[in-house]
Write a protein that holds these residues in place. Structure first.
Motif, PDB file in Angstrom:
ATOM      1  N   GLN A  61       0.826  -1.205   0.000  1.00  0.00           N
ATOM      2  CA  GLN A  61       0.000   0.000   0.000  1.00  0.00           C
ATOM      3  C   GLN A  61       0.863   1.258   0.000  1.00  0.00           C
ATOM      4  O   GLN A  61       0.615   2.192  -0.761  1.00  0.00           O
ATOM      5  CB  GLN A  61      -0.945   0.007   1.201  1.00  0.00           C
ATOM      6  CG  GLN A  61      -1.898   1.177   1.188  1.00  0.00           C
ATOM      7  CD  GLN A  61      -2.934   1.109   2.295  1.00  0.00           C
ATOM      8  OE1 GLN A  61      -3.055   0.120   2.999  1.00  0.00           O
ATOM      9  NE2 GLN A  61      -3.694   2.181   2.442  1.00  0.00           N
ATOM     10  N   PHE A  64       2.563   1.655  -3.311  1.00  0.00           N
ATOM     11  CA  PHE A  64       1.623   2.174  -4.292  1.00  0.00           C
ATOM     12  C   PHE A  64       1.459   3.683  -4.128  1.00  0.00           C
ATOM     13  O   PHE A  64       1.504   4.429  -5.108  1.00  0.00           O
ATOM     14  CB  PHE A  64       0.268   1.466  -4.150  1.00  0.00           C
ATOM     15  CG  PHE A  64      -0.763   1.992  -5.096  1.00  0.00           C
ATOM     16  CD1 PHE A  64      -0.768   1.591  -6.421  1.00  0.00           C
ATOM     17  CD2 PHE A  64      -1.719   2.893  -4.673  1.00  0.00           C
ATOM     18  CE1 PHE A  64      -1.714   2.092  -7.313  1.00  0.00           C
ATOM     19  CE2 PHE A  64      -2.669   3.394  -5.554  1.00  0.00           C
ATOM     20  CZ  PHE A  64      -2.663   2.986  -6.871  1.00  0.00           C
ATOM     21  N   VAL A  68       2.136   6.744  -6.787  1.00  0.00           N
ATOM     22  CA  VAL A  68       1.174   7.791  -7.130  1.00  0.00           C
ATOM     23  C   VAL A  68       1.833   9.162  -6.968  1.00  0.00           C
ATOM     24  O   VAL A  68       1.698  10.038  -7.833  1.00  0.00           O
ATOM     25  CB  VAL A  68      -0.099   7.680  -6.261  1.00  0.00           C
ATOM     26  CG1 VAL A  68      -1.001   8.888  -6.441  1.00  0.00           C
ATOM     27  CG2 VAL A  68      -0.850   6.386  -6.582  1.00  0.00           C
ATOM     28  N   LEU A  93      -2.850  -7.704  -7.395  1.00  0.00           N
ATOM     29  CA  LEU A  93      -3.365  -6.357  -7.126  1.00  0.00           C
ATOM     30  C   LEU A  93      -3.712  -5.644  -8.436  1.00  0.00           C
ATOM     31  O   LEU A  93      -2.863  -5.511  -9.317  1.00  0.00           O
ATOM     32  CB  LEU A  93      -2.333  -5.529  -6.352  1.00  0.00           C
ATOM     33  CG  LEU A  93      -1.958  -6.025  -4.965  1.00  0.00           C
ATOM     34  CD1 LEU A  93      -0.868  -5.143  -4.359  1.00  0.00           C
ATOM     35  CD2 LEU A  93      -3.184  -6.047  -4.056  1.00  0.00           C
ATOM     36  N   GLU A  95      -4.668  -2.321  -8.838  1.00  0.00           N
ATOM     37  CA  GLU A  95      -4.366  -0.889  -8.884  1.00  0.00           C
ATOM     38  C   GLU A  95      -3.037  -0.555  -9.556  1.00  0.00           C
ATOM     39  O   GLU A  95      -2.979   0.380 -10.364  1.00  0.00           O
ATOM     40  CB  GLU A  95      -4.424  -0.283  -7.480  1.00  0.00           C
ATOM     41  CG  GLU A  95      -5.805  -0.275  -6.868  1.00  0.00           C
ATOM     42  CD  GLU A  95      -6.184  -1.574  -6.158  1.00  0.00           C
ATOM     43  OE1 GLU A  95      -5.387  -2.542  -6.193  1.00  0.00           O
ATOM     44  OE2 GLU A  95      -7.275  -1.623  -5.576  1.00  0.00           O
ATOM     45  N   ASN A  98      -3.500  -0.649 -13.253  1.00  0.00           N
ATOM     46  CA  ASN A  98      -4.253   0.503 -13.735  1.00  0.00           C
ATOM     47  C   ASN A  98      -3.339   1.719 -13.858  1.00  0.00           C
ATOM     48  O   ASN A  98      -3.373   2.433 -14.862  1.00  0.00           O
ATOM     49  CB  ASN A  98      -5.425   0.803 -12.792  1.00  0.00           C
ATOM     50  CG  ASN A  98      -6.262   1.950 -13.285  1.00  0.00           C
ATOM     51  OD1 ASN A  98      -6.952   1.845 -14.289  1.00  0.00           O
ATOM     52  ND2 ASN A  98      -6.192   3.070 -12.586  1.00  0.00           N
ATOM     53  N   ASN A  99      -2.516   1.959 -12.843  1.00  0.00           N
ATOM     54  CA  ASN A  99      -1.653   3.128 -12.876  1.00  0.00           C
ATOM     55  C   ASN A  99      -0.551   2.997 -13.925  1.00  0.00           C
ATOM     56  O   ASN A  99      -0.179   3.990 -14.553  1.00  0.00           O
ATOM     57  CB  ASN A  99      -1.092   3.408 -11.485  1.00  0.00           C
ATOM     58  CG  ASN A  99      -2.159   3.981 -10.577  1.00  0.00           C
ATOM     59  OD1 ASN A  99      -3.240   3.422 -10.445  1.00  0.00           O
ATOM     60  ND2 ASN A  99      -1.879   5.101  -9.951  1.00  0.00           N
ATOM     61  N   ALA A 120      -5.754  -5.766 -14.823  1.00  0.00           N
ATOM     62  CA  ALA A 120      -6.451  -5.133 -13.697  1.00  0.00           C
ATOM     63  C   ALA A 120      -7.880  -5.646 -13.587  1.00  0.00           C
ATOM     64  O   ALA A 120      -8.330  -6.022 -12.492  1.00  0.00           O
ATOM     65  CB  ALA A 120      -6.434  -3.607 -13.841  1.00  0.00           C
ATOM     66  N   ASN A 124      -9.707  -7.915 -10.733  1.00  0.00           N
ATOM     67  CA  ASN A 124     -10.868  -7.386 -10.019  1.00  0.00           C
ATOM     68  C   ASN A 124     -11.928  -6.988 -11.043  1.00  0.00           C
ATOM     69  O   ASN A 124     -11.929  -5.860 -11.528  1.00  0.00           O
ATOM     70  CB  ASN A 124     -10.494  -6.187  -9.144  1.00  0.00           C
ATOM     71  CG  ASN A 124     -11.672  -5.660  -8.351  1.00  0.00           C
ATOM     72  OD1 ASN A 124     -12.805  -6.110  -8.512  1.00  0.00           O
ATOM     73  ND2 ASN A 124     -11.419  -4.686  -7.499  1.00  0.00           N
ATOM     74  N   TYR A 127     -13.726  -3.527 -10.758  1.00  0.00           N
ATOM     75  CA  TYR A 127     -12.904  -2.320 -10.673  1.00  0.00           C
ATOM     76  C   TYR A 127     -13.347  -1.354 -11.774  1.00  0.00           C
ATOM     77  O   TYR A 127     -12.868  -1.385 -12.904  1.00  0.00           O
ATOM     78  CB  TYR A 127     -11.434  -2.716 -10.817  1.00  0.00           C
ATOM     79  CG  TYR A 127     -10.412  -1.661 -10.518  1.00  0.00           C
ATOM     80  CD1 TYR A 127     -10.717  -0.448  -9.923  1.00  0.00           C
ATOM     81  CD2 TYR A 127      -9.082  -1.900 -10.838  1.00  0.00           C
ATOM     82  CE1 TYR A 127      -9.751   0.493  -9.656  1.00  0.00           C
ATOM     83  CE2 TYR A 127      -8.097  -0.966 -10.565  1.00  0.00           C
ATOM     84  CZ  TYR A 127      -8.439   0.224  -9.981  1.00  0.00           C
ATOM     85  OH  TYR A 127      -7.472   1.172  -9.718  1.00  0.00           O
ATOM     86  N   ALA A 130     -10.810   0.883 -13.817  1.00  0.00           N
ATOM     87  CA  ALA A 130     -10.033   0.145 -14.818  1.00  0.00           C
ATOM     88  C   ALA A 130     -10.894  -0.157 -16.045  1.00  0.00           C
ATOM     89  O   ALA A 130     -10.411  -0.077 -17.177  1.00  0.00           O
ATOM     90  CB  ALA A 130      -9.472  -1.139 -14.218  1.00  0.00           C
TER      91      ALA A 130
END
Length: 176
Positions: A61, A64, A68, A93, A95, A98-99, A120, A124, A127, A130
């Motif tokens: 986390q 991540f 960001v 994961l 996220e 996606n990033n 992504a 999920n 999500y 995404a």
């Protein structure tokens, strides 16, 4: 009536309270990095994330959140490395995929962006961000294909209409 805590119970109670305090400290660290990033203080956010990661180096986390902050700071090379390391170590994961896709798309690497977004949503299926980003990538890919087709056959009126509609759709929205 007197109350006596057995030493073993007292130790458990102290350990539990220590865990709760550590959890609160972690939550504060995440919140601090997020707040600093949102307020544009990305250098401070990255420094705070690095400080936290010195003792919790595998925390996905915080890593991540650091990615960001790196992205928002414009250090896309570092952000890409951060997100890429996350997808290698924590492929489940969604996220980080996606990033990564956002970075790839902004660099014109639409096929890589599509692949990352497909991972992504595979990880999920609920999500929404995404899925939206994947739709945007498909639209940009369609725009490119329609453009190429129009270069090959400039007389196709239906294609011109499709391209015009898609071009309008892909224009950035005016701020509200």
């Amino acid at each position: 009536m007197s109350f006596y805590l057995r030493p073993r119970f007292l130790l458990r109670l102290l350990a539990l309270s220590g865990c709760l305090l550590a959890g609160a400290a972690q939550a504060d660290a995440y919140g601090d990095v997020s707040t600093l990033t949102r307020s544009g203080k990305t250098a401070e956010a990255i420094a705070k994330a690095d400080q936290y990661l010195q003792t919790n180096s595998r925390d996905p986390q915080m890593r991540f959140l650091k990615g960001v902050a790196q992205s928002k700071a414009g250090d896309l090379t570092a952000a890409t490395q951060t997100f890429q390391a996350l997808v290698e170590e924590y492929p489940e994961l969604p996220e980080p995929y996606n990033n990564l896709a956002v970075i790839y798309a902004n660099d014109g690497q639409l096929d890589k962006a599509r692949g990352a977004l497909e991972m992504a949503v595979r990880n999920n299926p609920n999500y929404a961000v995404a899925h939206e980003n994947l739709g945007d990538i498909y639209a940009r890919l369609a725009h490119g294909a329609y453009n190429r087709s129009l270069q090959l056959n400039g007389n196709n009126r239906a294609l011109k209409l499709k391209l015009s509609t898609l071009t309008e759709m892909l224009q950035p929205s005016a701020p509200r």
